[in-house]
Enzyme design. Sequence first.
Site, PDB file in Angstrom:
ATOM      1  CE  LYS A   1      -4.107  -1.999   0.073  1.00 62.06           C
ATOM      2  NZ  LYS A   1      -4.051  -3.459  -0.058  1.00 62.06           N
TER       3      LYS A   1
HETATM    4  C1  PLP Z   1      -5.411  -4.218   0.755  1.00 61.78           C
HETATM    5  C2  PLP Z   1      -6.869  -4.085   0.799  1.00 61.78           C
HETATM    6  C3  PLP Z   1      -7.627  -4.484   1.910  1.00 61.78           C
HETATM    7  C4  PLP Z   1      -7.093  -5.286   3.029  1.00 61.78           C
HETATM    8  O1  PLP Z   1      -5.942  -4.903   3.612  1.00 61.78           O
HETATM    9  P1  PLP Z   1      -4.937  -5.925   4.315  1.00 61.78           P
HETATM   10  O2  PLP Z   1      -4.147  -5.001   5.154  1.00 61.78           O
HETATM   11  O3  PLP Z   1      -4.109  -6.567   3.244  1.00 61.78           O
HETATM   12  O4  PLP Z   1      -5.724  -6.883   5.114  1.00 61.78           O
HETATM   13  C5  PLP Z   1      -8.993  -4.214   1.907  1.00 61.78           C
HETATM   14  N1  PLP Z   1      -9.589  -3.625   0.861  1.00 61.78           N
HETATM   15  C6  PLP Z   1      -8.911  -3.248  -0.223  1.00 61.78           C
HETATM   16  C7  PLP Z   1      -9.634  -2.570  -1.331  1.00 61.78           C
HETATM   17  C8  PLP Z   1      -7.530  -3.495  -0.307  1.00 61.78           C
HETATM   18  O5  PLP Z   1      -6.865  -3.151  -1.409  1.00 61.78           O
END
Ligand code: PLP
Length: 400
Positions: free
Chosen positions: A186
Site C-alpha cells: 500500500k
Molecule cells: C489491501 C486491501 C484491503 C485489506 O488490507 P490488508 O491489510 O491486506 O488486510 C482491503 N480492501 C482493499 C480494497 C484493499 O486493497
Amino acid sequence: MPGFERWSDAERKSVNEVLETGILMRYGFDGPRQGIWKAKELEAAICERFGSQYAQLVSSGTAALTTAMSALGIGYGDEVIMPCFTFVASFEGVLSVGAVPVMVDVDESLTLNPTAVRNAITPKTKAIMPVHMCGSMADMDALQAICKEHNLLLLEDACQAIGGSYKGKQLGTIGDAGTFSFDFVKTITCAEGGVVMTNRKDVLIASDAYSDHGHDHVGVDRGADLHPFIGYNFRISELHAAVGLAQIKRLDEFLSTQKSNHAALKNILASVPEISFRTIPDPEGDSCSFISWYLPTAEITRAVIAEMKAQNVLAGNFYWFDNNWHYIRKWDHLKNALTLNALSPELKAQVIHHANKDFAASDAILSRCVSTAISLSWTSEQITEKGNRMVEIIKGVLKG
Ligand SMILES: *Cc1c(COP(=O)(O)O)cnc(C)c1O
C-alpha cells in the site's frame, strides 16, 4: 503505489527505538517503555494528516473492516452493499460479522455505480461500502445522498486510496467510518497494519475495545479493565507502528513522486486516441497510485495484454477481468460459499444468491480495462521508455 520502495534510515531508526526498550506491545508497560508510544503517535499523526477526529490502529486493513463493521453494529440479518470489483478483503470483512455482502455493478469510475446501489436497497440494507479502488474515489455526493435518504451507514474501504481526497476531504474520513490498509504494497506500509478512522466517538470507543479483547482501557491496570462486550485481538505491534510512523512522515514526498510519474505516463498514453481513461468524480483528489485506462473492445484489450506479456512489459499492468483476487468473475469460493466453518443456512443461501447475480454491466467495463501501477522508483527515462513501448504495442494491435 508502495512505500516499501522507499525503505530508508527513517524506518530503521524508528524500529530501533522500539527494539532499544524491548517493549513491543502497544498497551501497558508505561515505565519500561521510556516514553516510546509508536502506535499512539501514529494514531495522532493519522488524525492530523487526514483530518479524522479519531483513529484506531489494528493489525491489517481486513481487521480494520471487521472492527469498523462491528463498531457500527453491522451483523446478523444486515445487508452491506459493496462493489463487485474490489479486493476479496472487502467481502471477507462483511462475512466476518455475519452480514450479507450484496455485490453490485461498478461504472467507469471503477467504483460503485450509484444507480446500481439504489436498485439493490431492501429493508435489510444496513450500510453502503464504497471501495475507492486503485487510488481514486467513488461518487461520494451521490452515495451520501442515498444513505441520507434511506438512513444507511456509510463505510469507506479506502485501503487502496491513502492520500486521495474528494472535494477537499480525505478519502476514508467522509463516512461514518473509513479504513486504510498498511500492508506491504500500500501507499504507506507498516509491513502489516490497518486503521479505522471515524469522526464518531462511539465508533472509536467500540473499535478501541473490540480490537483488544473488549478491554475498555479506562484504567492503567490491564487486568482491572472491564469488558463491556466480547472482542477479538486485532492489535498492531509497536514494531509495525514504528514503521508506519516513519512512513507517514514521508507520505507527501511519496504522493508527489506518484503524481508526477502518473502525469508523465498518462501524457504518453493519451497520445493514442482509442484509449480512454477512468472517470474520476474529483480529479484533484486522485492519489495517482494507478492509471486505469480503457480500450474499445474486450478482444483488443486481451490482445494488448498478450502482446505486453510476450514483449515482457506486462509488469505493473493489471487486467482485472482475469484476476483471481479483485473481480467477482473469478470468486468461485464466494459463489459457492466455501468456508471452513459452517455458515447458517440462511446466510449461506444469501451469499450464494448475491455472488451469482448478473454483472454484465461490470463485465463490459472490466473486460476493457487495464490498470498500470505507478512506481516511485521510475526514472523519467524509464517512464518514457515504458510508455513508448506500451503505445507501440497498443497501436500495433489496433492496426490489426
Ligand atoms: C489491501 C486491501 C484491503 C485489506 O488490507 P490488508 O491489510 O491486506 O488486510 C482491503 N480492501 C482493499 C480494497 C484493499 O486493497
